[in-house]
Design an enzyme around this catalytic site. Sequence first.
Site, PDB file in Angstrom:
ATOM      1  CG  ASP A   1      -1.854  -1.203   1.237  1.00 46.08           C
ATOM      2  OD1 ASP A   1      -2.625  -1.362   0.280  1.00 46.08           O
ATOM      3  OD2 ASP A   1      -1.794  -1.997   2.189  1.00 46.08           O
TER       4      ASP A   1
ATOM      5  CD  GLU B   1      -4.887  -1.738   5.207  1.00 44.86           C
ATOM      6  OE1 GLU B   1      -3.867  -2.454   5.235  1.00 44.86           O
ATOM      7  OE2 GLU B   1      -4.885  -0.559   4.788  1.00 44.86           O
TER       8      GLU B   1
END
Length: 249
Positions: free
Chosen positions: A33, A143
Amino acid sequence: MEQRINHLVDWLQTKVKEAGAKGALVGVSGGIDSAVVAKLIKRAFPDKSLGVILPINQRVEDQTDAVAVVEEANLNYVGIELTDAYNETYSAIQKTLVEKGDWNEETSQLGGANFQARLRMSTLYAVASNYGYLVVGTDNAAEDYTGYFTKYGDGGVDLVPLIHMRKEEVREMAEYLHIPDSVIKKKPSAELWEGQSDEEEMGISYKAIDAYLRGENIDPEDERRLQALHDRTEHKRQVPAGPPKYEDE
Protein backbone atom coordinates in the site's frame (compact mmCIF):
# COMPACT_ATOMS: atom_id res chain seq x y z
CA MET A 1 -5.50 1.55 -15.07
CA GLU A 2 -3.67 4.61 -16.37
CA GLN A 3 -6.92 6.58 -16.21
CA ARG A 4 -7.48 5.53 -12.60
CA ILE A 5 -3.95 6.51 -11.68
CA ASN A 6 -4.36 9.88 -13.38
CA HIS A 7 -7.62 10.36 -11.49
CA LEU A 8 -5.82 9.83 -8.17
CA VAL A 9 -2.88 12.01 -9.17
CA ASP A 10 -5.22 14.85 -10.19
CA TRP A 11 -7.09 14.49 -6.91
CA LEU A 12 -3.89 14.63 -4.86
CA GLN A 13 -2.78 17.74 -6.69
CA THR A 14 -6.15 19.40 -6.13
CA LYS A 15 -6.30 18.63 -2.41
CA VAL A 16 -2.75 19.79 -1.77
CA LYS A 17 -3.44 23.02 -3.65
CA GLU A 18 -6.67 23.56 -1.70
CA ALA A 19 -4.74 23.16 1.55
CA GLY A 20 -2.14 25.68 0.47
CA ALA A 21 0.55 23.03 0.90
CA LYS A 22 3.65 22.58 -1.23
CA GLY A 23 3.65 18.81 -1.74
CA ALA A 24 3.09 15.46 -0.06
CA LEU A 25 4.86 12.77 1.91
CA VAL A 26 4.13 9.18 2.89
CA GLY A 27 5.49 6.82 5.52
CA VAL A 28 7.08 3.96 3.58
CA SER A 29 6.91 0.62 5.39
CA GLY A 30 7.97 -1.70 2.60
CA GLY A 31 4.40 -2.94 2.15
CA ILE A 32 2.36 -2.83 -1.04
CA ASP A 33 0.00 0.00 0.00
CA SER A 34 2.71 2.50 0.91
CA ALA A 35 4.64 1.48 -2.23
CA VAL A 36 1.68 2.41 -4.43
CA VAL A 37 1.16 5.70 -2.60
CA ALA A 38 4.86 6.49 -2.97
CA LYS A 39 4.50 6.13 -6.73
CA LEU A 40 1.35 8.26 -6.78
CA ILE A 41 2.82 11.19 -4.87
CA LYS A 42 5.94 11.06 -7.02
CA ARG A 43 3.75 11.41 -10.11
CA ALA A 44 1.68 14.15 -8.52
CA PHE A 45 4.63 16.16 -7.18
CA PRO A 46 7.84 15.13 -8.96
CA ASP A 47 9.99 17.63 -7.05
CA LYS A 48 7.87 18.10 -3.94
CA SER A 49 7.32 14.58 -2.61
CA LEU A 50 9.02 12.60 0.12
CA GLY A 51 9.14 9.07 1.47
CA VAL A 52 9.77 8.70 5.20
CA ILE A 53 11.14 5.43 6.60
CA LEU A 54 10.61 5.11 10.35
CA PRO A 55 12.02 1.85 11.73
CA ILE A 56 11.70 0.81 15.37
CA ASN A 57 14.07 -1.87 16.66
CA GLN A 58 15.78 -1.87 13.28
CA ARG A 59 18.12 0.39 11.33
CA VAL A 60 17.01 2.29 8.26
CA GLU A 61 19.31 0.21 6.06
CA ASP A 62 17.63 -2.96 7.39
CA GLN A 63 14.35 -1.83 5.83
CA THR A 64 15.36 -3.34 2.49
CA ASP A 65 11.90 -3.39 0.90
CA ALA A 66 11.16 0.19 1.95
CA VAL A 67 14.50 1.39 0.58
CA ALA A 68 13.89 -0.57 -2.63
CA VAL A 69 10.50 1.11 -3.05
CA VAL A 70 11.77 4.68 -2.75
CA GLU A 71 14.83 4.03 -4.88
CA GLU A 72 12.83 2.34 -7.65
CA ALA A 73 10.35 5.23 -7.60
CA ASN A 74 13.23 7.75 -7.62
CA LEU A 75 11.49 9.31 -4.63
CA ASN A 76 13.40 11.62 -2.33
CA TYR A 77 13.41 10.09 1.16
CA VAL A 78 14.62 10.39 4.72
CA GLY A 79 15.08 7.67 7.31
CA ILE A 80 14.60 8.35 11.02
CA GLU A 81 15.21 5.60 13.58
CA LEU A 82 12.69 5.83 16.40
CA THR A 83 13.90 2.96 18.60
CA ASP A 84 15.32 5.12 21.39
CA ALA A 85 12.34 7.49 21.39
CA TYR A 86 9.91 4.57 21.58
CA ASN A 87 11.80 2.63 24.26
CA GLU A 88 12.33 5.66 26.47
CA THR A 89 8.75 6.87 26.32
CA TYR A 90 6.98 3.50 26.56
CA SER A 91 9.30 2.39 29.38
CA ALA A 92 8.39 5.55 31.29
CA ILE A 93 4.70 4.78 30.82
CA GLN A 94 5.19 1.19 31.97
CA LYS A 95 7.31 2.18 34.98
CA THR A 96 4.74 4.69 36.18
CA LEU A 97 1.79 2.31 35.82
CA VAL A 98 3.68 -0.57 37.44
CA GLU A 99 4.47 1.63 40.44
CA LYS A 100 0.81 2.60 40.62
CA GLY A 101 -0.18 -1.07 40.47
CA ASP A 102 -2.23 -0.58 37.31
CA TRP A 103 0.00 -2.07 34.60
CA ASN A 104 -1.94 -4.53 32.39
CA GLU A 105 0.52 -7.05 30.98
CA GLU A 106 -2.17 -8.74 28.86
CA THR A 107 -2.74 -5.64 26.74
CA SER A 108 0.85 -4.40 26.73
CA GLN A 109 1.87 -5.97 23.40
CA LEU A 110 -1.00 -4.38 21.46
CA GLY A 111 -0.66 -1.17 23.44
CA GLY A 112 3.01 -0.95 22.54
CA ALA A 113 2.27 -1.66 18.88
CA ASN A 114 -0.36 1.09 18.74
CA PHE A 115 2.04 3.46 20.48
CA GLN A 116 4.59 2.76 17.75
CA ALA A 117 2.03 3.68 15.09
CA ARG A 118 1.18 6.93 16.91
CA LEU A 119 4.83 7.80 17.36
CA ARG A 120 5.33 7.36 13.62
CA MET A 121 2.29 9.55 12.94
CA SER A 122 3.66 12.34 15.12
CA THR A 123 7.00 12.08 13.38
CA LEU A 124 5.42 12.24 9.93
CA TYR A 125 3.60 15.44 10.86
CA ALA A 126 6.77 16.98 12.28
CA VAL A 127 8.58 16.23 9.02
CA ALA A 128 5.61 17.41 6.95
CA SER A 129 5.57 20.69 8.84
CA ASN A 130 9.23 21.22 7.98
CA TYR A 131 8.53 20.90 4.26
CA GLY A 132 5.03 22.35 4.12
CA TYR A 133 3.64 19.02 2.89
CA LEU A 134 0.46 17.05 3.57
CA VAL A 135 0.65 13.54 5.04
CA VAL A 136 -0.77 10.91 2.68
CA GLY A 137 -2.10 7.69 4.19
CA THR A 138 -2.08 4.14 2.88
CA ASP A 139 -5.32 2.58 4.14
CA ASN A 140 -7.35 0.68 1.55
CA ALA A 141 -11.06 -0.26 1.44
CA ALA A 142 -10.54 -3.58 3.24
CA GLU A 143 -8.66 -1.93 6.10
CA ASP A 144 -11.20 0.86 6.33
CA TYR A 145 -14.17 -1.53 6.49
CA THR A 146 -12.56 -3.73 9.15
CA GLY A 147 -11.04 -0.85 11.09
CA TYR A 148 -7.65 -2.47 10.69
CA PHE A 149 -5.62 0.62 11.47
CA THR A 150 -4.50 2.42 14.58
CA LYS A 151 -6.73 5.32 15.53
CA TYR A 152 -4.58 8.46 15.41
CA GLY A 153 -1.72 6.26 14.24
CA ASP A 154 -1.58 5.12 10.62
CA GLY A 155 -5.19 6.34 10.47
CA GLY A 156 -4.04 9.87 11.35
CA VAL A 157 -3.36 11.39 7.94
CA ASP A 158 -4.55 14.19 5.65
CA LEU A 159 -5.40 12.25 2.48
CA VAL A 160 -6.24 8.59 1.77
CA PRO A 161 -6.11 7.97 -2.00
CA LEU A 162 -6.57 4.18 -1.75
CA ILE A 163 -9.64 4.28 0.50
CA HIS A 164 -12.03 3.01 -2.21
CA MET A 165 -9.68 0.31 -3.52
CA ARG A 166 -9.90 -3.33 -2.47
CA LYS A 167 -6.64 -5.10 -1.66
CA GLU A 168 -6.76 -6.91 -5.01
CA GLU A 169 -7.09 -3.58 -6.81
CA VAL A 170 -4.10 -2.19 -4.95
CA ARG A 171 -2.14 -5.26 -6.04
CA GLU A 172 -3.18 -4.73 -9.68
CA MET A 173 -2.10 -1.10 -9.51
CA ALA A 174 1.20 -2.11 -7.91
CA GLU A 175 1.90 -4.50 -10.78
CA TYR A 176 1.06 -1.81 -13.33
CA LEU A 177 3.38 0.64 -11.56
CA HIS A 178 6.22 -1.92 -11.53
CA ILE A 179 6.50 -2.15 -7.76
CA PRO A 180 9.26 -4.66 -6.86
CA ASP A 181 8.01 -8.27 -6.76
CA SER A 182 9.40 -8.70 -3.25
CA VAL A 183 6.90 -6.08 -2.08
CA ILE A 184 3.90 -7.30 -4.11
CA LYS A 185 4.31 -10.90 -2.98
CA LYS A 186 5.11 -10.11 0.65
CA LYS A 187 2.67 -11.44 3.26
CA PRO A 188 0.60 -8.42 4.35
CA SER A 189 1.73 -7.26 7.78
CA ALA A 190 1.51 -4.09 9.83
CA GLU A 191 4.70 -5.36 11.54
CA LEU A 192 3.15 -4.76 14.94
CA TRP A 193 5.45 -7.42 16.40
CA GLU A 194 7.74 -10.20 15.22
CA GLY A 195 5.91 -12.63 12.94
CA GLN A 196 2.63 -10.69 12.99
CA SER A 197 0.42 -10.80 9.88
CA ASP A 198 -2.70 -8.83 8.96
CA GLU A 199 -4.88 -11.84 8.13
CA GLU A 200 -3.99 -13.76 11.28
CA GLU A 201 -4.61 -10.66 13.36
CA MET A 202 -8.03 -10.01 11.77
CA GLY A 203 -9.02 -13.67 11.63
CA ILE A 204 -10.11 -13.39 8.00
CA SER A 205 -8.37 -13.29 4.63
CA TYR A 206 -8.16 -10.28 2.33
CA LYS A 207 -9.59 -12.55 -0.38
CA ALA A 208 -12.77 -13.02 1.65
CA ILE A 209 -12.97 -9.31 2.52
CA ASP A 210 -12.54 -8.29 -1.11
CA ALA A 211 -15.25 -10.76 -2.20
CA TYR A 212 -17.63 -9.29 0.36
CA LEU A 213 -16.84 -5.74 -0.77
CA ARG A 214 -17.59 -6.83 -4.36
CA GLY A 215 -21.07 -7.82 -3.15
CA GLU A 216 -20.46 -11.57 -3.34
CA ASN A 217 -21.57 -14.21 -0.86
CA ILE A 218 -18.82 -15.47 1.42
CA ASP A 219 -18.57 -18.17 4.07
CA PRO A 220 -21.14 -17.37 6.81
CA GLU A 221 -18.49 -17.58 9.54
CA ASP A 222 -16.26 -15.16 7.62
CA GLU A 223 -19.20 -12.81 7.18
CA ARG A 224 -19.97 -12.89 10.91
CA ARG A 225 -16.33 -12.19 11.70
CA LEU A 226 -16.18 -9.36 9.18
CA GLN A 227 -19.36 -7.72 10.44
CA ALA A 228 -18.13 -7.97 14.02
CA LEU A 229 -14.90 -6.21 13.06
CA HIS A 230 -16.83 -3.52 11.20
CA ASP A 231 -19.25 -2.88 14.06
CA ARG A 232 -16.58 -2.90 16.76
CA THR A 233 -14.43 -0.35 14.94
CA GLU A 234 -17.16 2.08 13.88
CA HIS A 235 -15.71 4.72 16.21
CA LYS A 236 -12.52 4.75 14.14
CA ARG A 237 -14.40 5.93 11.07
CA GLN A 238 -16.11 8.84 12.84
CA VAL A 239 -14.98 12.22 14.09
CA PRO A 240 -14.64 12.32 17.90
CA ALA A 241 -18.09 12.03 19.47
CA GLY A 242 -19.62 14.94 21.35
CA PRO A 243 -22.89 15.30 23.24
CA PRO A 244 -25.92 17.03 21.74
CA LYS A 245 -25.69 20.78 22.04
CA TYR A 246 -27.20 21.97 25.32
CA GLU A 247 -30.01 24.43 24.80
CA ASP A 248 -31.05 26.73 27.66
CA GLU A 249 -34.78 26.65 28.25
